[in-house]
Structure formats: C-alpha cells, structure tokens
Design a protein around this motif. Structure first.
Motif, PDB file in Angstrom:
ATOM      1  N   ARG A  20       0.856  -1.192   0.000  1.00  0.00           N
ATOM      2  CA  ARG A  20       0.000   0.000   0.000  1.00  0.00           C
ATOM      3  C   ARG A  20       0.887   1.235   0.000  1.00  0.00           C
ATOM      4  O   ARG A  20       1.964   1.231   0.634  1.00  0.00           O
ATOM      5  CB  ARG A  20      -0.873   0.038   1.256  1.00  0.00           C
ATOM      6  CG  ARG A  20      -1.791  -1.153   1.438  1.00  0.00           C
ATOM      7  CD  ARG A  20      -3.035  -1.053   0.597  1.00  0.00           C
ATOM      8  NE  ARG A  20      -4.010  -2.075   0.950  1.00  0.00           N
ATOM      9  CZ  ARG A  20      -4.777  -2.690   0.061  1.00  0.00           C
ATOM     10  NH1 ARG A  20      -4.687  -2.404  -1.227  1.00  0.00           N
ATOM     11  NH2 ARG A  20      -5.654  -3.589   0.457  1.00  0.00           N
ATOM     12  N   TRP A  59       2.029  -7.582   8.437  1.00  0.00           N
ATOM     13  CA  TRP A  59       0.706  -7.555   7.774  1.00  0.00           C
ATOM     14  C   TRP A  59       0.125  -8.976   7.736  1.00  0.00           C
ATOM     15  O   TRP A  59      -1.039  -9.201   8.043  1.00  0.00           O
ATOM     16  CB  TRP A  59       0.851  -6.987   6.345  1.00  0.00           C
ATOM     17  CG  TRP A  59      -0.308  -7.341   5.470  1.00  0.00           C
ATOM     18  CD1 TRP A  59      -1.535  -6.754   5.442  1.00  0.00           C
ATOM     19  CD2 TRP A  59      -0.374  -8.413   4.504  1.00  0.00           C
ATOM     20  NE1 TRP A  59      -2.360  -7.379   4.529  1.00  0.00           N
ATOM     21  CE2 TRP A  59      -1.667  -8.404   3.936  1.00  0.00           C
ATOM     22  CE3 TRP A  59       0.535  -9.380   4.055  1.00  0.00           C
ATOM     23  CZ2 TRP A  59      -2.076  -9.312   2.951  1.00  0.00           C
ATOM     24  CZ3 TRP A  59       0.134 -10.270   3.079  1.00  0.00           C
ATOM     25  CH2 TRP A  59      -1.158 -10.236   2.549  1.00  0.00           C
ATOM     26  N   ARG A 118      -3.298 -10.091   9.519  1.00  0.00           N
ATOM     27  CA  ARG A 118      -4.414 -10.549   8.683  1.00  0.00           C
ATOM     28  C   ARG A 118      -4.903 -11.908   9.200  1.00  0.00           C
ATOM     29  O   ARG A 118      -6.093 -12.177   9.260  1.00  0.00           O
ATOM     30  CB  ARG A 118      -3.968 -10.622   7.216  1.00  0.00           C
ATOM     31  CG  ARG A 118      -5.167 -10.796   6.277  1.00  0.00           C
ATOM     32  CD  ARG A 118      -4.798 -10.640   4.810  1.00  0.00           C
ATOM     33  NE  ARG A 118      -5.790 -11.328   4.006  1.00  0.00           N
ATOM     34  CZ  ARG A 118      -6.582 -10.757   3.107  1.00  0.00           C
ATOM     35  NH1 ARG A 118      -6.499  -9.498   2.837  1.00  0.00           N
ATOM     36  NH2 ARG A 118      -7.463 -11.473   2.444  1.00  0.00           N
ATOM     37  N   GLY A 175     -13.654  -0.839   7.792  1.00  0.00           N
ATOM     38  CA  GLY A 175     -13.844  -1.807   6.691  1.00  0.00           C
ATOM     39  C   GLY A 175     -15.260  -2.325   6.599  1.00  0.00           C
ATOM     40  O   GLY A 175     -15.784  -2.537   5.509  1.00  0.00           O
ATOM     41  N   ARG A 199      -2.683   0.624  -4.393  1.00  0.00           N
ATOM     42  CA  ARG A 199      -1.541  -0.293  -4.358  1.00  0.00           C
ATOM     43  C   ARG A 199      -0.327   0.440  -4.879  1.00  0.00           C
ATOM     44  O   ARG A 199      -0.469   1.443  -5.570  1.00  0.00           O
ATOM     45  CB  ARG A 199      -1.808  -1.508  -5.269  1.00  0.00           C
ATOM     46  CG  ARG A 199      -2.806  -2.454  -4.665  1.00  0.00           C
ATOM     47  CD  ARG A 199      -3.455  -3.317  -5.712  1.00  0.00           C
ATOM     48  NE  ARG A 199      -4.397  -4.191  -5.045  1.00  0.00           N
ATOM     49  CZ  ARG A 199      -4.177  -5.490  -4.828  1.00  0.00           C
ATOM     50  NH1 ARG A 199      -3.076  -6.064  -5.262  1.00  0.00           N
ATOM     51  NH2 ARG A 199      -5.069  -6.216  -4.202  1.00  0.00           N
ATOM     52  N   ARG A 221      -4.362  -8.899  -1.294  1.00  0.00           N
ATOM     53  CA  ARG A 221      -4.971  -7.838  -0.500  1.00  0.00           C
ATOM     54  C   ARG A 221      -6.491  -7.810  -0.647  1.00  0.00           C
ATOM     55  O   ARG A 221      -7.136  -6.830  -0.272  1.00  0.00           O
ATOM     56  CB  ARG A 221      -4.403  -6.468  -0.896  1.00  0.00           C
ATOM     57  CG  ARG A 221      -2.912  -6.301  -0.796  1.00  0.00           C
ATOM     58  CD  ARG A 221      -2.308  -6.577   0.549  1.00  0.00           C
ATOM     59  NE  ARG A 221      -2.624  -5.706   1.644  1.00  0.00           N
ATOM     60  CZ  ARG A 221      -1.750  -4.905   2.273  1.00  0.00           C
ATOM     61  NH1 ARG A 221      -0.502  -4.827   1.858  1.00  0.00           N
ATOM     62  NH2 ARG A 221      -2.100  -4.206   3.325  1.00  0.00           N
ATOM     63  N   CYS A 246     -10.469  -8.291  -0.017  1.00  0.00           N
ATOM     64  CA  CYS A 246     -11.198  -8.082   1.235  1.00  0.00           C
ATOM     65  C   CYS A 246     -11.430  -9.417   1.949  1.00  0.00           C
ATOM     66  O   CYS A 246     -12.013 -10.337   1.375  1.00  0.00           O
ATOM     67  CB  CYS A 246     -12.540  -7.440   0.920  1.00  0.00           C
ATOM     68  SG  CYS A 246     -13.562  -7.236   2.378  1.00  0.00           S
TER      69      CYS A 246
HETATM   70  C1  HEM Z   1     -19.970  -4.785   1.250  1.00  0.00           C
HETATM   71  C2  HEM Z   1     -18.989  -4.792   2.112  1.00  0.00           C
HETATM   72  C3  HEM Z   1     -17.522  -4.655   1.776  1.00  0.00           C
HETATM   73  C4  HEM Z   1     -16.924  -4.249   0.614  1.00  0.00           C
HETATM   74  C5  HEM Z   1     -17.589  -3.863  -0.702  1.00  0.00           C
HETATM   75  C6  HEM Z   1     -15.487  -4.278   0.835  1.00  0.00           C
HETATM   76  C7  HEM Z   1     -14.545  -3.938  -0.130  1.00  0.00           C
HETATM   77  C8  HEM Z   1     -13.178  -3.991   0.066  1.00  0.00           C
HETATM   78  C9  HEM Z   1     -12.190  -3.660  -0.943  1.00  0.00           C
HETATM   79  C10 HEM Z   1     -12.490  -3.211  -2.364  1.00  0.00           C
HETATM   80  C11 HEM Z   1     -10.964  -3.819  -0.386  1.00  0.00           C
HETATM   81  C12 HEM Z   1      -9.596  -3.596  -1.071  1.00  0.00           C
HETATM   82  C13 HEM Z   1      -9.188  -4.874  -1.768  1.00  0.00           C
HETATM   83  C14 HEM Z   1      -7.954  -4.744  -2.648  1.00  0.00           C
HETATM   84  O1  HEM Z   1      -7.143  -3.834  -2.458  1.00  0.00           O
HETATM   85  O2  HEM Z   1      -7.800  -5.596  -3.554  1.00  0.00           O
HETATM   86  C15 HEM Z   1     -11.165  -4.249   0.979  1.00  0.00           C
HETATM   87  C16 HEM Z   1     -10.147  -4.513   1.859  1.00  0.00           C
HETATM   88  C17 HEM Z   1     -10.363  -4.844   3.169  1.00  0.00           C
HETATM   89  N1  HEM Z   1     -11.575  -5.078   3.791  1.00  0.00           N
HETATM   90 FE1  HEM Z   1     -13.401  -4.985   2.937  1.00  0.00          FE
HETATM   91  N2  HEM Z   1     -15.238  -4.690   2.109  1.00  0.00           N
HETATM   92  C18 HEM Z   1     -16.444  -4.953   2.722  1.00  0.00           C
HETATM   93  C19 HEM Z   1     -16.632  -5.436   3.998  1.00  0.00           C
HETATM   94  C20 HEM Z   1     -15.641  -5.729   4.883  1.00  0.00           C
HETATM   95  C21 HEM Z   1     -15.844  -6.342   6.182  1.00  0.00           C
HETATM   96  C22 HEM Z   1     -17.175  -6.813   6.741  1.00  0.00           C
HETATM   97  C23 HEM Z   1     -14.635  -6.411   6.771  1.00  0.00           C
HETATM   98  C24 HEM Z   1     -14.415  -7.000   8.139  1.00  0.00           C
HETATM   99  C25 HEM Z   1     -13.511  -6.753   8.945  1.00  0.00           C
HETATM  100  C26 HEM Z   1     -13.648  -5.858   5.843  1.00  0.00           C
HETATM  101  C27 HEM Z   1     -12.279  -5.719   6.065  1.00  0.00           C
HETATM  102  C28 HEM Z   1     -11.343  -5.388   5.104  1.00  0.00           C
HETATM  103  C29 HEM Z   1      -9.904  -5.351   5.347  1.00  0.00           C
HETATM  104  C30 HEM Z   1      -9.197  -5.624   6.663  1.00  0.00           C
HETATM  105  C31 HEM Z   1      -9.298  -5.018   4.130  1.00  0.00           C
HETATM  106  C32 HEM Z   1      -7.800  -4.860   3.844  1.00  0.00           C
HETATM  107  C33 HEM Z   1      -7.213  -6.195   3.360  1.00  0.00           C
HETATM  108  C34 HEM Z   1      -5.690  -6.127   3.132  1.00  0.00           C
HETATM  109  O3  HEM Z   1      -5.176  -5.066   2.802  1.00  0.00           O
HETATM  110  O4  HEM Z   1      -5.041  -7.173   3.283  1.00  0.00           O
HETATM  111  N3  HEM Z   1     -14.297  -5.471   4.707  1.00  0.00           N
HETATM  112  N4  HEM Z   1     -12.512  -4.342   1.229  1.00  0.00           N
END
Ligand code: HEM
Length: 518
Positions: free
Chosen positions: A123, A148, A152, A317, A388, A455, A457
């Motif tokens: 990131r 990370w 995770r 998130g 990214r 990365r 979600c």
């Molecule tokens: C409709 C609901 C949600 C949508 C549309 C969504 C969408 C996303 C997107 C687009 C990313 C970035 C992915 C990437 O860079 O490829 C992301 C990352 C992330 N989301 Fe969600 N999210 C949702 C719900 C949640 C929930 C319920 C959690 C629970 C904790 C969560 C936790 C995270 C975390 C921790 C990341 C970072 C992952 C990483 O960098 O390793 N999200 N999300």
C-alpha cells in the motif's frame, strides 16, 4: 566584471584563488554544486524513464501534473473512466509529482491482481494512513510484510472465524427484531431515512461483536465514534504532502491539515483507549455468563497499538461498506418495482408465515443472491480498490510499471463495462446472473467489489450475509414506497464521494407493514 575575469584566469591556470572564493557568501558553492548534480540526475532520470515503454496518458502541466483534468464535477470515478476510453485501459496520470497507473479493464485487472499481484501488493505510504493505523500495525494500510501477514491471520481467525460469526448472527437477529419493532411503531405514512437506520443497525451489531457494546451516545472530545470514523476516512484521502512529497508539508501546515489530522488521531486513539480500558476493568468484574468479544479474545496476545489498529480496520472496513451496499440495493429495488415484486414473492414464499426470517430460509433465496450481486456490480462501495504500489518492475498490458508507481483499479468501471455486461450494462437486471456465475470473492475479475489477490477483502462473506439478511427482513415485513409526490422512476440515483461512492441525497422511503390477507 573584474571578478569574472579573475575566476576565468585562475581556472584556466588550474588553481583557484581562495581570496576570490571567500568573496561570495558561503552557501553559493554548495548550492551551485547541488543544483548542478540535481540537473544531471534529473536529466539522467528523464532519459532512463524515456527508455521505458510507459502507459499512455494526457499531457501534464508542470508541478500539478494532471490534477486539473481529474478534479471535475462528475466525480473522479467517472472522469477516469472517460479518460480510459480515450487513452486505453492502462492509463498513466500524475497527481502532482506522483505517477498513478489507472486500470480499467478486466484483462488488465487480472494482470494486476493475479499475474503480478506480488509486485503490486503493497500500500502507498502516507502520513495520514501511518498515523491513523497506529504506525501501520493494521491490515488494510500496512505495507506488504510479515507483520501484515500475521495481523491478517488474527483478523481472519478471530473476527471472521466460525466462533465470532455465530456470535455475529445471534447479535444480528436480536438487533434486527428491535429494528422491525421500531419501524412498525411508526405511524402510518411516516417517511424514514433508510441510511440512518441501516447505519445504526450495522454499528450496533459490529460494535457488540467487536467490543461488546455499540458505544452509541458515548463521546470523546465531544465526538461520537461515527463522527471520528467519518473524519478518519476523509483524512485518509490525499493531502498536499502525499502528492507533492518535497514541499507539500508546508501547504498541509498552512491549510491546517496537519492540525486536523492530529486532532483526528487524538480522538480516535482516545476513543479506542476508552474501549480497551473498559475491557481491562471488566476483566475483574466478568460474570459467569459473559460472552467474549473480539477485544476480549485478542487483548492478551496483541500490543495496545495492534489492538487499536485492528479495531480501526473493522470499523472502517465493515460498517460503511455494508451500509452503502444495502442503501443502493433498496434504491434500485424501489426504482425497479418489477424486481422488488419478484424478490418479495421469493422471500415471502421461502419464509412462509412466521415471526422471523431464519438463516435456513435465506439459503433457499436464489433471486436475493442475484439482486445482491447486481447491486455490487453497479454500486461497488469502493469505486477504486484500495491503493496499491509497485515494489518491483513489471509489465501490465505490455507497458512498463516502475517501482513507486501507485496503482488504481476501478471496480466501478469494470462493473459497467459493456464488453463484459453487454448492451444492458447500465440496467439493474439481476436475471443476468442466471447464466453468468462470477466469483465476486476476487478470483475472477469481471466484477471486483471486494478486490482480489493477496490484499482482497477478507470480510466478503460476512458482508454478503449481512446484506442478504437485512434486505430479506426489510422486504419480508414491509412494503416500501417513495414519499407522496415523488414517482419511483424519478428517484434520484446520483452518486459521489471518496473513498466510498454514496447516494448524493438521502434515501427516504415510506414503509407499510405487509398484510398477508391482501
Ligand atoms: C460490502 C462490504 C464490503 C466491501 C464492498 C469491501 C470492499 C473492500 C475492498 C475493495 C478492499 C480492497 C481490496 C484490494 O485492495 O484488492 C477491501 C479490503 C479490506 N476489507 Fe473490505 N469490504 C467490505 C466489507 C468488509 C468487512 C465486513 C470487513 C471486516 C472486517 C472488511 C475488512 C477489510 C480489510 C481488513 C481489508 C484490507 C485487506 C488487506 O489489505 O489485506 N471489509 N474491502
């Protein structure tokens, strides 16, 4: 004149007269040398980058780069999508001094999220994300490294694992019953703001599961948790120092941005410390029936900063993203009465005449799943995946991507691409998923509301089951109309915002209790 001549003479003779040098202020020589070597370096860099095959993009202006072409009225997501039609699905833009690669096709998204995921999965650094993630102790903003990976794993096993999901579902059922009772108690023809009630529901559920209490009504420095999370999202966007690394900090200081960031951090830190202190106190007073929450289970194995950073990720998130999805689903359903009717028929048929919707009922609702997919296709809450940055040179679409380049992938554009979704790409038509079965968890890249690769979600299953459960309850118990004087087809569907694409106007609807005898 005399001095110039003397210097030339001396240099010709191969020696420099120290008296003449001392005539100039002491900073002249180092500054001249610095400028000289900087010019050589910049020239060399220019030659070096011109030997790469960089992606095409519009001409940029000195200092601001392409900023003037992007900051328009129609929203960054729409502007970049339009630019990609002129320059192609791998587009190079400069925001100030920072190069950004904008990806707008499924094929190139596959190259970013799958083929070269490892080289493009860190990131970007920013002062705001560093501070608000407690020095990158979190998952979402942390660079791609062992820490990370460890965090995770903790999030996936402790917040998204089977034990917590069971608790999440129990809490959700209780809160949903309270919500249904509250809507039912409204007098006939009362308009409700759906975004407000759904957001409160999700806050209550996530709060209780993550830290045992919704903390609604509590404040720190006069701000609620919701105020602080909203402010943190704004501050996490770009700042002058992000796009102008050399001098932007001066502008951040002059505009008050630095002070605002510091206050946001102080409030976030203070609120989270209050939550952790409550847990420390409860440890001494726990009763035998106490059910451990996420903080209870993680506190002893994580540092204070790690714990705060993970709770921040859960709040940022899970809450807004799920709420935005549900609000868009309800907007599309009200605007498309055919789909609403078909879905309500399915829900009421699968549940039958009961006092509540059970999880086992939802597994039978195939049209509901198509409606949720269709909502995420047209309205991914994050128009662009989280930023990214390239760590190691690679090629995307035949173009060179260099270390330090930031990468933006448009989830919004892919969802509306007529090459994938045919001529009715802009229409809300859930039946398209009878034949197409995209994996929205991030393995196929036709639609990527949850991103992809390392990365991606981790919360996608929790998010989809929250949306399915809430929508099925709202449609089982109530019928929904637009307020008097507003035709359904005239419902405003304008969207805007960063990092999340929200409705520009609140969704206000009139619920009426479903009557089985009608
Ligand atoms: C409709 C609901 C949600 C949508 C549309 C969504 C969408 C996303 C997107 C687009 C990313 C970035 C992915 C990437 O860079 O490829 C992301 C990352 C992330 N989301 Fe969600 N999210 C949702 C719900 C949640 C929930 C319920 C959690 C629970 C904790 C969560 C936790 C995270 C975390 C921790 C990341 C970072 C992952 C990483 O960098 O390793 N999200 N999300």
């Amino acid at each position: 004149m005399e001095i110039t001549i003397t210097i030339q003479t001396q240099v010709k003779q191969g020696s420099i007269d120290m008296d003449i040098i001392s005539f100039f202020p002491s900073w002249i020589l180092p500054t001249t040398l610095l400028l000289f070597f900087t010019s050589i370096f910049m020239y060399a860099l220019g030659r070096r980058s011109s030997s790469f095959k960089l992606p095409p993009g519009p001409k940029r202006l000195p200092i601001i780069g392409n900023l003037h072409q992007v900051l328009g009225k129609e929203g960054v997501h729409q502007t970049l999508w339009n630019l990609s039609k002129t320059y192609g699905p791998a587009l190079l833009l400069h925001f100030g001094a920072q190069p950004f690669l904008v990806i707008s096709s499924s094929e190139m998204a596959t190259e970013v999220l799958k083929t070269h995921d490892e080289k493009l999965c860190t990131r970007p650094y920013s002062k705001a994300t560093k501070l608000l993630s407690f020095n990158y102790m979190d998952v979402a903003f942390a660079p791609h490294n062992d820490h990370w990976r460890d965090m995770r794993k903790v999030l996936v096993s402790e917040f998204l694992g089977a034990k917590r999901i069971r608790l999440y579902k129990n809490v959700m059922e209780i809160e949903m019953e309270a919500l249904i009772r509250s809507i039912s108690s409204h007098s006939l023809n009362t308009t409700v703001n759906l975004e407000d009630i759904i957001l409160s529901l999700v806050y209550d559920v996530v709060g209780k599961v993550a830290f045992g209490n919704s903390y609604r009504g509590k404040t720190f420095n006069g701000r609620t948790l919701k105020d602080i999370v909203e402010e943190a999202q704004v501050m996490g966007g770009a700042s002058f120092s992000f796009i102008f690394p050399t001098f932007g900090w001066i502008l951040d200081e002059l505009t008050g941005w630095n002070r605002r960031l510091q206050k946001c951090y102080t409030d976030f830190d203070g609120f989270l410390q209050m939550i952790l202190d409550d847990h420390l106190y409860q440890n001494d007073t726990k009763t035998s029936g106490h059910v451990n929450d996420f903080v209870d289970d993680c506190m002893s194995r994580l540092t204070t900063e790690e714990m705060k950073a993970l709770v921040m990720n859960v709040l940022e998130g899970a809450v807004d993203t799920s709420t935005i999805t549900m609000v868009w689903a309800m907007s599309e359903l009200v605007k498309n009465p055919r789909v609403m009717q078909k879905l309500q028929n399915e829900i009421r048929r699968c549940v039958g005449r009961k006092s509540k919707v059970d999880e086992s009922d939802i597994t039978k609702m195939s049209y509901l799943k198509m409606v949720v997919k269709e909502t995420l296709r047209l309205h991914p809450p994050a128009a662009f995946l989280m930023g990214r940055e390239c760590v190691s040179q690679c090629q995307i679409g035949g173009y060179d991507v260099l270390p330090g380049m930031k990468v933006m992938v448009t989830a919004w554009g892919l969802g509306r691409d007529p090459r994938i979704w045919k001529e009715n790409a802009a229409e809300f038509y859930p039946e398209r998923f009878e034949n197409i079965k995209p994996d929205i968890g991030g393995k196929n890249f036709e639609m990527i509301p949850f991103g992809g690769g390392r990365r991606a979600c981790p919360g996608n299953n929790m998010a989809t089951s929250t949306v399915e459960f809430t929508i099925s309850n709202l449609l089982y118990f109530f019928n929904w109309e637009t307020p008097a004087g507003l035709k359904k087809e005239d419902l405003d569907m304008k969207e805007n915002g960063f990092p999340f694409l929200r409705r520009t106007t609140p969704l206000c609807l009139v619920p009426t209790k479903h009557n089985w005898e009608d």
